[in-house]
Design a protein around this motif. Structure first.
Motif, mmCIF file in Angstrom:
data_model
loop_
_atom_site.group_PDB
_atom_site.id
_atom_site.type_symbol
_atom_site.label_atom_id
_atom_site.label_comp_id
_atom_site.label_asym_id
_atom_site.label_seq_id
_atom_site.Cartn_x
_atom_site.Cartn_y
_atom_site.Cartn_z
ATOM 1 N N SER A 133 0.253 9.038 5.260
ATOM 2 C CA SER A 133 -0.266 9.210 4.004
ATOM 3 C C SER A 133 0.758 8.747 2.762
ATOM 4 O O SER A 133 1.908 8.299 3.009
ATOM 5 C CB SER A 133 -0.036 10.940 4.140
ATOM 6 N N GLN A 134 0.297 8.731 1.710
ATOM 7 C CA GLN A 134 1.004 8.319 0.305
ATOM 8 C C GLN A 134 2.415 9.131 0.226
ATOM 9 O O GLN A 134 3.237 8.455 0.154
ATOM 10 C CB GLN A 134 0.122 8.328 -0.817
ATOM 11 N N PRO A 135 2.286 10.386 0.251
ATOM 12 C CA PRO A 135 3.347 11.165 0.065
ATOM 13 C C PRO A 135 4.303 10.831 1.133
ATOM 14 O O PRO A 135 5.661 10.916 0.909
ATOM 15 C CB PRO A 135 3.028 12.563 0.566
ATOM 16 N N VAL B 235 7.142 -10.445 3.765
ATOM 17 C CA VAL B 235 6.866 -11.392 2.545
ATOM 18 C C VAL B 235 6.175 -10.653 1.615
ATOM 19 O O VAL B 235 6.448 -10.660 0.325
ATOM 20 C CB VAL B 235 6.072 -12.652 3.029
ATOM 21 N N ASP B 236 5.305 -9.785 2.152
ATOM 22 C CA ASP B 236 4.370 -8.976 1.102
ATOM 23 C C ASP B 236 4.791 -7.922 0.488
ATOM 24 O O ASP B 236 4.401 -7.300 -0.138
ATOM 25 C CB ASP B 236 3.049 -8.831 1.649
ATOM 26 N N ALA B 237 5.917 -7.320 1.214
ATOM 27 C CA ALA B 237 6.346 -5.898 1.160
ATOM 28 C C ALA B 237 6.756 -5.668 -0.303
ATOM 29 O O ALA B 237 6.438 -4.536 -0.638
ATOM 30 C CB ALA B 237 7.619 -5.637 2.046
ATOM 31 N N PRO B 238 7.422 -6.497 -1.073
ATOM 32 C CA PRO B 238 7.940 -6.291 -2.350
ATOM 33 C C PRO B 238 6.705 -5.947 -3.390
ATOM 34 O O PRO B 238 6.811 -5.455 -4.552
ATOM 35 C CB PRO B 238 8.755 -7.241 -2.988
ATOM 36 N N PHE B 239 5.368 -6.379 -3.081
ATOM 37 C CA PHE B 239 4.340 -6.460 -3.980
ATOM 38 C C PHE B 239 3.223 -5.526 -3.465
ATOM 39 O O PHE B 239 2.186 -5.566 -4.239
ATOM 40 C CB PHE B 239 3.706 -7.845 -3.963
ATOM 41 N N LEU B 240 3.500 -4.685 -2.469
ATOM 42 C CA LEU B 240 2.607 -3.711 -2.013
ATOM 43 C C LEU B 240 2.756 -2.349 -2.759
ATOM 44 O O LEU B 240 3.847 -1.901 -2.933
ATOM 45 C CB LEU B 240 2.634 -3.336 -0.563
ATOM 46 N N SER B 241 1.620 -1.717 -3.256
ATOM 47 C CA SER B 241 1.428 -0.543 -3.903
ATOM 48 C C SER B 241 1.922 0.632 -2.569
ATOM 49 O O SER B 241 1.759 0.262 -1.782
ATOM 50 C CB SER B 241 0.402 -0.274 -4.361
ATOM 51 N N SER B 242 2.384 1.713 -3.169
ATOM 52 C CA SER B 242 2.429 2.890 -2.244
ATOM 53 C C SER B 242 1.028 3.195 -1.571
ATOM 54 O O SER B 242 1.104 3.588 -0.281
ATOM 55 C CB SER B 242 2.929 4.124 -2.856
ATOM 56 N N VAL B 243 0.021 3.094 -1.952
ATOM 57 C CA VAL B 243 -1.494 3.387 -1.357
ATOM 58 C C VAL B 243 -1.455 2.132 -0.421
ATOM 59 O O VAL B 243 -1.995 2.436 0.798
ATOM 60 C CB VAL B 243 -2.479 3.272 -2.426
ATOM 61 N N GLU B 244 -1.174 1.030 -0.813
ATOM 62 C CA GLU B 244 -1.586 -0.203 0.211
ATOM 63 C C GLU B 244 -0.596 0.029 1.331
ATOM 64 O O GLU B 244 -1.100 -0.198 2.734
ATOM 65 C CB GLU B 244 -1.327 -1.312 -0.558
ATOM 66 N N LEU B 245 0.683 0.252 1.254
ATOM 67 C CA LEU B 245 1.760 0.560 2.279
ATOM 68 C C LEU B 245 1.118 1.783 3.295
ATOM 69 O O LEU B 245 1.470 1.304 4.309
ATOM 70 C CB LEU B 245 3.115 0.752 1.771
ATOM 71 N N ALA B 246 0.926 2.638 2.590
ATOM 72 C CA ALA B 246 0.383 3.945 3.408
ATOM 73 C C ALA B 246 -0.817 3.494 4.215
ATOM 74 O O ALA B 246 -0.753 3.864 5.291
ATOM 75 C CB ALA B 246 -0.068 5.058 2.554
ATOM 76 N N GLY C 70 17.260 6.202 -0.029
ATOM 77 C CA GLY C 70 18.303 6.511 -1.212
ATOM 78 C C GLY C 70 17.647 6.016 -2.509
ATOM 79 O O GLY C 70 18.594 6.115 -3.514
ATOM 80 N N PHE C 71 16.455 6.112 -2.558
ATOM 81 C CA PHE C 71 15.796 5.544 -3.911
ATOM 82 C C PHE C 71 15.269 6.807 -4.401
ATOM 83 O O PHE C 71 14.835 7.763 -3.876
ATOM 84 C CB PHE C 71 14.891 4.348 -3.753
ATOM 85 N N ASP C 72 15.024 6.900 -5.820
ATOM 86 C CA ASP C 72 14.273 8.006 -6.538
ATOM 87 C C ASP C 72 12.779 8.029 -6.089
ATOM 88 O O ASP C 72 12.397 9.085 -6.186
ATOM 89 C CB ASP C 72 14.390 7.739 -8.203
ATOM 90 N N GLY C 73 12.212 7.100 -5.842
ATOM 91 C CA GLY C 73 10.880 7.090 -5.352
ATOM 92 C C GLY C 73 10.268 5.605 -4.821
ATOM 93 O O GLY C 73 11.264 4.859 -4.822
ATOM 94 N N TYR C 74 9.262 5.663 -4.485
ATOM 95 C CA TYR C 74 8.766 4.305 -4.054
ATOM 96 C C TYR C 74 8.900 3.044 -5.179
ATOM 97 O O TYR C 74 8.961 1.980 -4.871
ATOM 98 C CB TYR C 74 7.268 4.248 -3.548
ATOM 99 N N PRO C 75 8.478 3.375 -6.429
ATOM 100 C CA PRO C 75 8.595 2.427 -7.423
ATOM 101 C C PRO C 75 9.947 1.797 -7.482
ATOM 102 O O PRO C 75 10.284 0.669 -7.751
ATOM 103 C CB PRO C 75 8.152 3.170 -8.752
ATOM 104 N N ALA C 76 11.185 2.836 -7.229
ATOM 105 C CA ALA C 76 12.335 2.206 -7.284
ATOM 106 C C ALA C 76 12.671 1.405 -6.104
ATOM 107 O O ALA C 76 13.438 0.290 -6.114
ATOM 108 C CB ALA C 76 13.459 3.471 -7.449
#
Length: 282
Positions: free
Chosen positions: A52-54, A35-46, A64-70
């Motif tokens: 690590s964030q990378p 439920v929260d996944a679409p609203f997590l930042s890359s830092v929060e998910l890491a 298949g996305f350009d990066g985490y924001p996509a």
């Protein structure tokens, strides 16, 4: 894609992807917090996944996305209107109520999964055809294995529950294989014991077909399972809750009974003996 649970949508996004162990860990973390996944930042998910964030960025690219924001933008686009990562009634619930709500969501995910009954039906046939049938569950999964074995023994002629590890574990698999076993039923819950993973690898080396109920399709036992059916566990309390794996186990028992022509007669025979012995208080 919007007509199913958040966890089911995520599972479909990950299906068929060749993910590294680190990426599977990220995927697992996202499913657990669907439920929260679409609203997590890359830092929060890491932080949630303990990577690590990378690694999160590489994970998004692997999907298949350009990066985490996509990736996050995609998840938000397929999230039904009115869904949010916080606020609302949930915030007013105490921790025990939240744990119950989380288990209700796990059961909804399982219901979505069982819309296609084919995997459970296939598993039932495999288990019914194995004589003897090995049921494996170590540590946190031992109670699941014992419960499944207790009921399975009422309809299956030879059920062998293995709920302790140690040096005898492989010996018990060997003994069942020599007696004619063709399948092993495994319950695997976190934290996953290394012994359980090793036991499944050994069982497959010996020619056994492994059917597994695990908390995630990305669990460590997945690589050593011929058929894995996921059922999420609750993580809101100090110790995980496992309502969905237990219910899935009962569904597998039902499917196994369908593959055993003598199942009904065995149940009736047991009931008659129990009544004659006064086994249960009515």
């Amino acid at each position: 894609m919007s007509g199913s649970s958040p966890a089911a949508r995520l599972q479909r996004l990950f299906e068929g992807r060749r993910l590294t162990p680190t990426q599977r860990r990220i995927a697992h973390s996202m499913v657990r917090r669907a439920v929260d996944a679409p609203f997590l930042s890359s830092v929060e998910l890491a932080e949630l996944a303990g990577v690590s964030q990378p690694s999160v960025t590489r994970f998004a690219v692997a999907l298949g996305f350009d990066g985490y924001p996509a990736l996050r933008r995609h998840l938000r686009e397929v999230t039904p209107a009115g869904t949010a990562g916080g606020g609302g009634v949930e915030d007013s619930l105490n921790e025990y109520q939240q744990a119950v709500r989380a288990e209700i969501e796990n059961l909804r995910q399982l219901s979505d999964l069982l819309a296609d009954p084919a995997p459970v039906e296939r598993a039932g046939r495999l288990l019914a055809g194995s004589r003897p049938l090995i049921v494996l569950g170590l540590r946190a999964a031992s109670s699941q294995a014992r419960g499944f074995g207790y009921f399975a023994a009422k309809v299956h002629p030879d059920v062998r529950v293995v709920d302790e590890g140690g040096s005898m574990l492989h010996d018990r698999i060997d003994a069942a294989r020599r007696a004619g076993a063709s399948a092993l039923m495994c319950f695997a819950l976190p934290r996953h014991p290394r012994e359980a993973v090793d036991a499944l690898a050994y069982a497959r080396e010996q020619g056994l077909t492994v059917v597994t109920v695990a908390d995630s399709a990305f669990a460590p036992v997945a690589a050593h399972s011929d058929l894995l059916i996921p059922a999420a566990v609750g993580t809101g309390l100090a110790f995980d809750t496992a309502c969905a794996p237990m219910l899935l186990g009962r569904a597998l028992l039902e499917a196994m009974c369908d593959g055993l022509p003598e199942a009904q007669a065995r149940l009736e025979e047991f009931d008659a003996r129990a009544a004659a012995r006064g086994l249960f208080v009515e």
